[in-house]
Design an enzyme around this catalytic site. Structure first.
Site, PDB file in Angstrom:
ATOM      1  N   THR A  28       0.842  -1.199   0.000  1.00 43.28           N
ATOM      2  CA  THR A  28       0.000   0.000   0.000  1.00 43.28           C
ATOM      3  C   THR A  28       0.874   1.245   0.000  1.00 43.28           C
ATOM      4  O   THR A  28       1.919   1.279   0.647  1.00 43.28           O
ATOM      5  CB  THR A  28      -0.906  -0.001   1.243  1.00 43.28           C
ATOM      6  OG1 THR A  28      -1.782  -1.130   1.177  1.00 43.28           O
ATOM      7  CG2 THR A  28      -1.732   1.273   1.326  1.00 43.28           C
ATOM      8  N   GLY A  29       0.417   2.262  -0.715  1.00 41.71           N
ATOM      9  CA  GLY A  29       1.140   3.532  -0.729  1.00 41.71           C
ATOM     10  C   GLY A  29       1.487   3.969  -2.139  1.00 41.71           C
ATOM     11  O   GLY A  29       1.203   3.271  -3.120  1.00 41.71           O
ATOM     12  N   ASP A  81       6.292  -4.200  -1.793  1.00 37.91           N
ATOM     13  CA  ASP A  81       5.763  -3.068  -1.038  1.00 37.91           C
ATOM     14  C   ASP A  81       6.872  -2.046  -0.826  1.00 37.91           C
ATOM     15  O   ASP A  81       8.060  -2.359  -0.953  1.00 37.91           O
ATOM     16  CB  ASP A  81       5.221  -3.548   0.315  1.00 37.91           C
ATOM     17  CG  ASP A  81       4.240  -2.560   0.938  1.00 37.91           C
ATOM     18  OD1 ASP A  81       3.996  -1.481   0.347  1.00 37.91           O
ATOM     19  OD2 ASP A  81       3.713  -2.861   2.020  1.00 37.91           O
ATOM     20  N   ALA A  83       8.404   1.227   1.808  1.00 36.27           N
ATOM     21  CA  ALA A  83       8.721   1.373   3.231  1.00 36.27           C
ATOM     22  C   ALA A  83       8.926   2.852   3.523  1.00 36.27           C
ATOM     23  O   ALA A  83       9.259   3.638   2.636  1.00 36.27           O
ATOM     24  CB  ALA A  83       9.973   0.581   3.600  1.00 36.27           C
ATOM     25  N   ASP A  84       8.721   3.210   4.777  1.00 37.46           N
ATOM     26  CA  ASP A  84       8.992   4.587   5.214  1.00 37.46           C
ATOM     27  C   ASP A  84      10.463   4.754   5.570  1.00 37.46           C
ATOM     28  O   ASP A  84      11.035   5.826   5.405  1.00 37.46           O
ATOM     29  CB  ASP A  84       8.093   4.941   6.393  1.00 37.46           C
ATOM     30  CG  ASP A  84       6.619   4.871   6.019  1.00 37.46           C
ATOM     31  OD1 ASP A  84       6.213   5.595   5.094  1.00 37.46           O
ATOM     32  OD2 ASP A  84       5.887   4.072   6.628  1.00 37.46           O
ATOM     33  N   LYS A  94       7.214   0.668   8.542  1.00 39.25           N
ATOM     34  CA  LYS A  94       6.133   0.795   7.582  1.00 39.25           C
ATOM     35  C   LYS A  94       4.877   1.244   8.316  1.00 39.25           C
ATOM     36  O   LYS A  94       4.821   1.198   9.535  1.00 39.25           O
ATOM     37  CB  LYS A  94       5.884  -0.545   6.869  1.00 39.25           C
ATOM     38  CG  LYS A  94       7.058  -0.970   5.987  1.00 39.25           C
ATOM     39  CD  LYS A  94       6.878  -2.362   5.385  1.00 39.25           C
ATOM     40  CE  LYS A  94       5.552  -2.566   4.729  1.00 39.25           C
ATOM     41  NZ  LYS A  94       5.271  -1.529   3.697  1.00 39.25           N
ATOM     42  N   GLY A  95       3.898   1.691   7.566  1.00 39.23           N
ATOM     43  CA  GLY A  95       2.629   2.063   8.183  1.00 39.23           C
ATOM     44  C   GLY A  95       2.304   3.531   8.115  1.00 39.23           C
ATOM     45  O   GLY A  95       1.346   3.980   8.739  1.00 39.23           O
ATOM     46  N   GLY A  96       3.105   4.298   7.344  1.00 39.37           N
ATOM     47  CA  GLY A  96       2.776   5.710   7.182  1.00 39.37           C
ATOM     48  C   GLY A  96       1.397   5.914   6.582  1.00 39.37           C
ATOM     49  O   GLY A  96       0.713   6.890   6.883  1.00 39.37           O
ATOM     50  N   GLU A 103      -0.391  -5.377   5.821  1.00 37.67           N
ATOM     51  CA  GLU A 103       0.894  -5.526   5.141  1.00 37.67           C
ATOM     52  C   GLU A 103       1.735  -6.604   5.822  1.00 37.67           C
ATOM     53  O   GLU A 103       2.360  -7.442   5.157  1.00 37.67           O
ATOM     54  CB  GLU A 103       1.644  -4.191   5.142  1.00 37.67           C
ATOM     55  CG  GLU A 103       1.032  -3.152   4.220  1.00 37.67           C
ATOM     56  CD  GLU A 103       1.667  -1.777   4.378  1.00 37.67           C
ATOM     57  OE1 GLU A 103       1.482  -0.952   3.471  1.00 37.67           O
ATOM     58  OE2 GLU A 103       2.337  -1.532   5.397  1.00 37.67           O
TER      59      GLU A 103
END
Length: 220
Positions: A28-29, A81, A83-84, A94-96, A103
């Site tokens: 996601t993102g 995926d 990553a931040d 991750k998870g921003g 995920e």
């Protein structure tokens, strides 16, 4: 190259890791969205995809890619995926975008995790980017107090609810030296669904977008 151009470059490079005739796990993102656009060009070569969020599911379906429920899939050959943050050990924050739990679940079922990022996301020590933590609403106060004991500053992400109906607390001010230890400790706090620290299951490969091209990194 602009940041958008770097994202598109690593997304194109990730297509080389796709296994013919199989299902692809998709993150996601914004960078994952670039990968979805590239995946659409070879959709006739894959069975379909598993999505890590409702937003990703919608984008995949808009491109005509079949989306499978993870419960109908035993194993996924590849998960792609962004990553931040990512370090040289392929551990990530991750998870921003708030999709960290799904995920992490898709990553756990996947044999190979390819992380696609631009050069700015590679850091020597994780923690400059606030660590997202998904929290069950009734446990918010308890979780914030427990997270504060870890030395960071826990702040509720206001106006945001995850696809699972939960809240996100962003933990600021950390320098994460022992990522596996911290992930394990956070996940033991009652009321936390999971954290955005991907250390127990790191990436296998990082495709790093740089001004001179895409570099392929593996854990040091």
């Amino acid at each position: 190259m602009t940041q958008d151009e770097l994202k598109k470059a690593v997304a194109r490079a990730a297509v080389a890791h796709v296994v013919e005739g199989e299902i692809v796990g998709v993150g996601t993102g914004s960078t994952a969205n670039c990968f979805i656009d590239e995946l659409a060009l070879i959709r006739h070569r894959i069975r379909g995809a598993v999505a890590s969020s409702e937003a990703t599911r919608r984008r995949l379906e808009e491109h005509g890619i079949t989306v499978f429920d993870l419960n109908d899939v035993d194993q996924i050959p590849l998960y792609v995926d962004g990553a931040d943050e990512i370090n040289e050990a392929m551990q990530m924050i991750k998870g921003g975008g708030g999709a960290l739990t799904r995920e992490k679940i898709v990553a756990a079922v996947s044999r190979k995790f390819v992380c696609i990022v631009d050069r700015s996301k590679l850091v020597p020590v994780l923690g400059r980017f606030p660590l997202p933590v998904e929290v069950i609403p009734m446990a918010l106060g308890h979780v914030q107090r427990e997270l504060a004991c870890l030395g960071g500053i826990p702040l509720l992400r206001t106006g945001f609810v995850t696809d699972n109906g939960n809240l996100i607390v962003d933990l600021h001010g950390l320098q994460i030296v022992d990522a596996v230890g911290l992930e394990t400790r956070i996940n033991q706090i009652v009321g936390i669904v999971t954290s955005g620290l991907f250390a127990c299951r790191p990436a296998d490969v990082c495709l790093l977008g740089t001004a001179t091209g895409v570099q392929t990194l593996t854990a040091v």
